[in-house]
Structure formats: C-alpha cells, structure tokens
Design a protein around this motif. Structure first.
Motif, short mmCIF file in Angstrom:
data_model
loop_
_atom_site.label_atom_id
_atom_site.label_comp_id
_atom_site.label_asym_id
_atom_site.label_seq_id
_atom_site.Cartn_x
_atom_site.Cartn_y
_atom_site.Cartn_z
N GLU A 233 21.03 41.60 68.09
CA GLU A 233 21.02 41.89 69.29
C GLU A 233 19.32 42.45 69.22
O GLU A 233 18.69 42.27 70.22
CB GLU A 233 21.58 43.01 70.11
CG GLU A 233 23.08 42.63 70.51
CD GLU A 233 23.82 43.64 71.19
OE1 GLU A 233 24.20 43.65 72.30
OE2 GLU A 233 24.19 44.67 70.65
N SER B 164 17.04 39.71 68.97
CA SER B 164 16.77 38.77 70.32
C SER B 164 16.60 39.49 71.29
O SER B 164 15.86 38.76 72.40
CB SER B 164 18.25 38.28 70.44
OG SER B 164 19.13 39.02 70.71
N LEU B 165 16.61 40.89 71.73
CA LEU B 165 16.41 41.46 72.99
C LEU B 165 14.82 41.38 73.28
O LEU B 165 14.53 41.52 74.61
CB LEU B 165 17.03 43.00 73.02
CG LEU B 165 18.62 43.11 73.20
CD1 LEU B 165 18.96 44.37 73.00
CD2 LEU B 165 18.79 42.78 74.46
N GLU C 240 14.57 38.22 75.31
CA GLU C 240 15.03 38.43 76.25
C GLU C 240 14.58 39.29 77.39
O GLU C 240 14.34 38.83 78.75
CB GLU C 240 16.47 38.77 76.00
CG GLU C 240 17.42 37.91 75.24
CD GLU C 240 18.55 38.48 74.99
OE1 GLU C 240 19.02 39.35 75.96
OE2 GLU C 240 19.32 37.79 74.11
N ILE C 241 13.96 40.52 77.11
CA ILE C 241 13.41 41.52 78.01
C ILE C 241 12.21 40.79 78.44
O ILE C 241 11.91 41.03 79.76
CB ILE C 241 13.02 42.42 77.38
CG1 ILE C 241 14.38 43.40 77.20
CG2 ILE C 241 12.13 43.47 78.15
CD1 ILE C 241 14.09 44.64 76.17
N THR D 128 19.89 43.96 85.23
CA THR D 128 19.92 43.48 83.88
C THR D 128 18.99 43.88 82.96
O THR D 128 19.04 44.25 81.86
CB THR D 128 20.10 41.92 84.08
OG1 THR D 128 21.35 41.53 84.77
CG2 THR D 128 20.26 41.21 82.60
N TYR D 129 17.78 43.93 83.54
CA TYR D 129 16.40 44.41 82.85
C TYR D 129 16.82 45.68 82.37
O TYR D 129 16.44 46.05 81.10
CB TYR D 129 15.30 44.26 83.79
CG TYR D 129 13.97 44.56 83.05
CD1 TYR D 129 13.40 43.88 82.20
CD2 TYR D 129 13.59 45.82 83.32
CE1 TYR D 129 12.22 44.40 81.45
CE2 TYR D 129 12.38 46.44 82.94
CZ TYR D 129 11.63 45.57 81.93
OH TYR D 129 10.49 46.06 81.40
N GLU E 25 19.48 47.44 81.94
CA GLU E 25 20.44 47.44 80.86
C GLU E 25 20.19 46.93 79.37
O GLU E 25 20.31 47.51 78.23
CB GLU E 25 21.70 46.54 81.42
CG GLU E 25 22.43 46.98 82.52
CD GLU E 25 23.55 46.02 82.99
OE1 GLU E 25 23.57 45.17 82.39
OE2 GLU E 25 24.30 46.56 84.02
N LYS E 26 19.30 46.01 79.56
CA LYS E 26 18.73 45.44 78.19
C LYS E 26 17.60 46.42 77.47
O LYS E 26 17.68 46.36 76.51
CB LYS E 26 18.28 43.92 78.18
CG LYS E 26 19.40 43.00 78.65
CD LYS E 26 18.78 41.33 78.88
CE LYS E 26 19.77 40.46 79.12
NZ LYS E 26 20.83 40.35 77.74
N SER E 27 16.84 46.85 78.57
CA SER E 27 15.90 47.83 77.82
C SER E 27 16.39 49.12 77.15
O SER E 27 16.05 49.59 76.33
CB SER E 27 14.97 48.20 78.98
OG SER E 27 14.30 46.97 79.61
N LYS F 215 19.45 49.35 75.97
CA LYS F 215 20.22 48.92 74.90
C LYS F 215 19.17 48.87 73.76
O LYS F 215 19.50 49.09 72.62
CB LYS F 215 20.91 47.77 75.14
CG LYS F 215 21.77 47.22 73.97
CD LYS F 215 22.90 48.17 73.77
CE LYS F 215 23.56 47.58 72.43
NZ LYS F 215 24.54 48.58 72.04
N TYR F 216 17.96 48.19 73.99
CA TYR F 216 17.02 48.08 73.02
C TYR F 216 16.46 49.27 72.39
O TYR F 216 16.21 49.50 71.09
CB TYR F 216 15.79 47.09 73.52
CG TYR F 216 14.81 46.86 72.49
CD1 TYR F 216 14.96 45.81 71.28
CD2 TYR F 216 13.58 47.35 72.35
CE1 TYR F 216 14.05 45.69 70.47
CE2 TYR F 216 12.66 47.39 71.48
CZ TYR F 216 12.91 46.46 70.33
OH TYR F 216 11.91 46.00 69.44
#
Length: 648
Positions: free
Chosen positions: A582, A585-586, A589-590, A628-629, A631-633, A635-636
């Motif tokens: 993750e 890859s994040l 993806e971001i 989604t953006y 959440e991924k930010s 998490k990163y």
C-alpha cells in the motif's frame, strides 16, 4: 478649535520628575479624562492649565480670553453665606448679564432701530445661550434637589461637611459653565443618583472638560478621549474607558512584538560578532523534516488553544459594574432559588439582585427556562427551593399571550375604559389618537375591535397600553414577536428612555444590544451566567470558544493517532507485506485521483461539457472521488508516520 495648547512641558519637585516634555491640546467640545497611577502628575497637569502651578520648562498657550475654572478638592467660601447664596455668588456674572439683557430689551421696545443697542443685545444673547443662563433660578432649584442640598440651602455653608461643601462648589461650577471646566475626582461624595445627574448635565450642556476620575463608568459615559500619564509622558486614546482598555491592549501587543523583533535582531548580531557571516543558505530538509515539524506543532497547539480559551472566558466577564447596592432601590432579591422539572433542574441554586435602573436581557436556548424565570420573579410560579424578596413597586408585564387585551373591546375602549378620549402618558395628558399614531395606528383604527387585528397589530396595542402606564419595572416576554422593523425601532426608543428597571426575554440580538446593559444567560443545565457584554459580542466569543474546542479536539485526535502508531511501531520492526504494498502504490493512486478530480471540476465549469455528461452524474462522481481521495491520503500519511517511526 484648540482652547489650550501645551508644548514641551516639564515639571519636577526637587529631584522628582512628574512631567517631561509633555505636549497636550484641548479642543472645544472635548471631554478628556486623565488616568494614571497616584502621584504621576494628573493634578499637577490640571494645575498648570489653570495657572495654579507653573511649569519648569515649556510653553502654554490659552486661546483668547477664555474662562478656565477648576473644582478644588478643598473649596473655600465666605463665612457668612448660606448654601444657596454661595451658588448664587458663583453666578454673579450671569445674573448681571441677564439683567443687562432685560434692560436693553426694554429700551429696544421703544428704539428698535438703534444699531448699537441691537449689536449689544445680540452679544448678550449669545453669551446667555452659551451658558444656558436664561432660567438660573429654576436650575439652582434643580441642582439643590439633585445634589441633596435643598435641606441645607439656608444653612451657613462653612457648617457643612467637606463632602457637602464640594457638592456646593460643583453645583456652582456646572451652572456657571466656564469655557473650560477642570474637575478633580468630581464623583467623590456623590451617590449613584447624583453621578447620573452630573453626567446628564455635562453631556446636555456640551461642556469642554478635562477631568480626573477613578469611576470607570463615569469615564466611559463622559469621556471623548482618555489620556494616560506614563513614564512622565502622555499617551492619548480616543473614546471612553472600554475603548481605552482595548486600544491599550493593542498597543501592548505592538510593544511586545517590537521587543521580540529587537531580541531576534540582537541574537543575529551577536551570532555575527561571534562567528562571522556565513554566506550559504540552509538546504531544504525534505518531507520527513516537515512531517516532524507538523507533529511537534500538533503536540504544542492544544496548550496554546487552552490558553486562548481561558483568556476569552475571562473576557466574557470583563468590565463588571461595581455599584453599591445600598445606593439603589432593591426590586427583587433571589436567594438560592431552584425550579425542578420531572427530568431536570431548570434553575439550580440561583441568587441575584435586581435594582431600580437595571436593564437586563434574559437569553438562552429554547427550553432553557427564560419565561419560567420571569414567572418565578413575578410570583406566577412558586420556587421549589429558596425564596424571592420583592420590594414595594409597580410592575408592567407583557407576555406572548397578550392577556391584557380583550377581543370584544375597541382600541378607544381599551385605552379609555372610563370614557373620554385622553390618556395620561409620563405625567402628561394626550389624546388617544395622538398617542396611538406614534405606534403607527391610523385614526380609523380607534373604533376597531381588538379581535379583528392581526397578531402584530395586537402586539403593538399591548405594548402601547403597557408603556402608557406609570410603572417602576417593565417585564417583557418576547416583545418583538410579530412586529415590523418600524415598530421595533419605536419600542427600542421607548425602552432606552424608560427610567425604571427592565427585564426582557428576546432572541433578537440587535434589539437586545440596543436596550440591555447586561445579560442573564440561561445555559439550559440549571446554571445562569451574568455578563455585561452586548449580546452580539457574547455570541461571537461563545462561537469562537466552540471553534477552538473543536480544533483542540481534532488536534487531540491527531495526537492520539500518532501515539497509536508509535505504540504499534514498537511492537514490530518493519511494515507488513500488505502495508508495504500500500505504501508503495498509494502515491500513484493519489496522483491519478488528483488528475481525475481536476478533469471533473473542469467539466463542471464548462456548460457544454456538463450538459453532455449530466450535471447530477458529475456532481455525484465528484463527491465519490473526493471521499476516496481523502481516505487514501489519510491512509498514506498514517503509513508514512509508521514508516518514519520504524526508521525504514
């Protein structure tokens, strides 16, 4: 126009310096308060202006032949004059001017074209106008009464106490109205009613005034400018005492900032002296360093926010009125009262005094108990604990139900129940139409039945009826409901000029700001807080405190997350396989999500594009991508914290 100018004034007594290079200018119509520590030179400055003292250095310029008078701390009187005679002697010039004016008026009645007499007549009239000296005997009677000297008017003035003699001297000066009046602690030996009368006279007669006072509310009500003697110099602040405090605080912040800049510059210069100049810049330490800085900031912010919150809480209670209870008529006194509902205490152990001229707004959320508190005060409800003492006075009560009105009666029957067409308002007889006209009722409404009126019109009738009565205390429950702006303005003017006590429940912030001098805030949990701020100021600070609490909560949440990651990191020495995948890859993806978000936003800004793809579909897609953006930010960042803490 400047009446008094001081330039470079220095004054010392032996080795003690009081004033050092002081400049001061007093303009016509100004009312300037002098404040400062005892012994700093306040009285000395006034004595220099009055020529009782001379400066050691500097220049004083007095405009023309103006009359400057000063209230002495220890006034002197002739031994054989009475109290009233002492005041009359102070007004000798005005009496003589009035006598001369009357004599010339009589001559002009027979020789009305005499230019010399006309010119003299005009000059005398202007002098009497300036000093408002047309009815001196009436004014003497009033000042004797208001300063509680009437009972001593025939007593020899030297037999009075020191405080009474000062009141005699003050009475003579305010009736004389010199071009510049100097007052040193004028409210000493005056009760609150006398102070109110003095304030009225000084404002109404448009004095040019320089005064010393420790009475902060007197300063706030009277002063157009405050000067502070500080380190032998004068610092000037526009406005009254509250503005003085505000501007002084701003000045203090500016001084602190200047001192910090000075220390910073000094540190740089000392480093240059010790190590010499290094002609290279620090390189950017990268994202890792910025993250650590943000983490440190997050850990230090809560204490700073708590400090600001405490300061704001104190601000909500600032500038409390310090009035002697014994000097005002007590209307209500509540002793530890409580009122209990089946599910909660609406009022919990509340004690309070309501005095003769209080103007109080009772505010708080719906259901907090505002109307209940009014009914307890009125005796319409009984307290569960404690007791309420009530004085001997008359009350005018207005509630949301307009119980004083009867639908089957006309307006004229309501206002004149015993017949006729006149009513008494504030001691004066008025035709009922003339009175109702001021509440925007046309003449044809006089025969209109109350039941035929709208809710707003009924409110206007009820308020007009209440305000026509002679009462000591007005208690109003939501008086502005259903009223238009014009009527609310009329009501505000009436309440501002009302001489008795006022208790009002309202949610109208503008209305409360205009009519109330203090607030009782019901919190909804049984507690009641007092504040002397305007309602809008109170609400603004309350909102800011809530926002700070939210920020503190978020910072605490972030801090807890960091701590959680640190604890988690201690339990292992590297990222798991899934976490590593993750973490790698994040970023890609971001970045792709950012590009898609930009694409959707551009389409939403183009009518042709969103017409083709559908506005609703684009909006929903944008919201989904944004979530989604986020959440991924998050998490990163969490994985980055963990990665850094492991030293990977």
């Amino acid at each position: 126009m400047a009446l008094v100018d001081l330039f470079g004034i220095k004054k010392r007594y032996d080795l003690k310096i009081l004033l050092d290079g002081v400049d001061f200018h007093l303009n016509e119509g100004e009312r300037v308060a002098i404040v400062g520590q005892n012994g700093c030179g306040k009285s000395t400055l006034m004595k220099i202006i009055s020529s009782e003292e001379e400066p050691n250095e500097g220049k004083k310029i007095i405009n023309g032949n103006i009359q400057i008078e000063m209230l002495s701390q220890n006034p002197k009187f002739k031994s054989n004059v009475t109290t009233k005679e002492a005041i009359e002697l102070e007004l000798t010039e005005l009496y003589n001017t009035k006598k001369e004016y009357d004599e010339i008026s009589l001559k002009l009645s027979n020789d009305f074209e005499n230019k010399e007499l006309l010119e003299k007549h005009s000059l005398l009239a202007n002098f009497l106008d300036h000093h408002n000296a047309w009815s001196l005997d009436d004014k003497i009677e009033r000042v004797l009464k208001e300063f509680h000297l009437k009972e001593y008017e025939d007593r020899l003035v030297y037999s009075l106490s020191g405080g009474e003699q000062r009141r005699v001297a003050l009475a003579g000066l305010i009736l004389k109205k010199p071009d510049v009046l100097l007052l040193d602690e004028p409210t000493n030996h005056l009760d609150v009613y006398m102070v109110e009368f003095l304030e009225e006279m000084l404002l109404k007669e448009k004095f040019t005034l320089l005064f010393i006072s420790h009475d902060r509310y007197f300063i706030d009500n009277i002063a157009t400018r405050v000067i502070e003697i500080e380190n032998h110099k004068l610092v000037s602040y526009n406005g009254g005492y509250q503005n003085f405090l505000s501007l002084k605080e701003q000045r203090l912040h500016s001084m602190q900032k200047g001192h910090e800049n000075l220390l910073r510059l000094l540190k740089q210069e000392e480093a240059w002296l010790n190590k010499g100049v290094r002609a290279r810049e620090k390189r950017n330490q990268g994202r890792k360093q910025r993250v650590f800085e943000l983490r440190d900031k997050a850990k230090t912010n809560p204490s700073l926010i708590r400090k600001i919150t405490l300061e704001l809480e104190r601000e909500k209670k600032h500038f409390n009125r310090e009035e002697s209870i014994s000097r005002k008529k007590m209307l209500f006194e509540m002793h530890n009262i409580s009122y209990i509902l089946p599910d909660r205490k609406l009022i919990d152990n509340f004690s309070y005094r309501i005095l003769q001229r209080d103007k109080i707004a009772i505010v708080g959320p719906n259901g907090a108990g505002k109307s209940t508190l009014l009914k307890l005060i009125l005796g319409k409800l009984e307290v569960d604990d404690g007791n309420i003492d009530r004085g001997d006075f008359t009350i005018g009560y207005f509630d949301q139900h307009r119980d004083m009105l009867h639908d089957d009666k006309t307006l004229i029957e309501t206002f004149c129940p015993n017949g006729g067409d006149t009513i008494e308002v504030n001691g004066h007889n008025m035709h009922v139409y003339g009175y109702l006209k001021s509440f925007l009722f046309p003449k044809e409404y006089l025969t209109q039945k109350i039941g035929m009126l709208s809710g707003g019109e009924k409110n206007r009738v009820a308020l007009a009826l209440l305000l026509a009565k002679k009462v000591d205390c007005l208690i109003l429950d939501e008086p502005t409901n259903d009223l238009d702006i014009q009527t609310i303005t009329i009501l505000e003017d009436q309440l501002i000029n009302f001489a008795g006590a006022l208790l009002v429940v309202s949610h109208d912030r503008y209305f409360i700001d205009k009519v109330a001098s203090k607030l009782l805030i019901l919190k909804g949990d049984g507690t009641i807080e007092e504040s002397y701020q305007s309602y809008s100021e109170y609400l603004a600070i309350e909102k800011e405190i809530k926002e700070l609490q939210c920020i503190e909560s978020e910072i605490t949440k972030t801090d807890n997350m960091v701590q959680k990651n640190e604890i988690k990191a201690k339990s292992k020495n590297k990222l798991s396989y899934k976490e590593q995948r993750e973490f790698e890859s994040l970023p890609q993806e971001i970045e792709e999500l950012e590009a898609k978000l930009d694409e959707v936003k551009k389409c939403l800004g183009n009518p042709e594009c969103y017409a083709q793809k559908g506005l609703k579909e684009l909006t929903e897609a944008l919201e989904e991508m944004q979530n989604t953006y986020n959440e991924k930010s998050e998490k990163y960042l969490e994985l980055w914290e963990l990665y850094e803490s492991l030293g990977s």
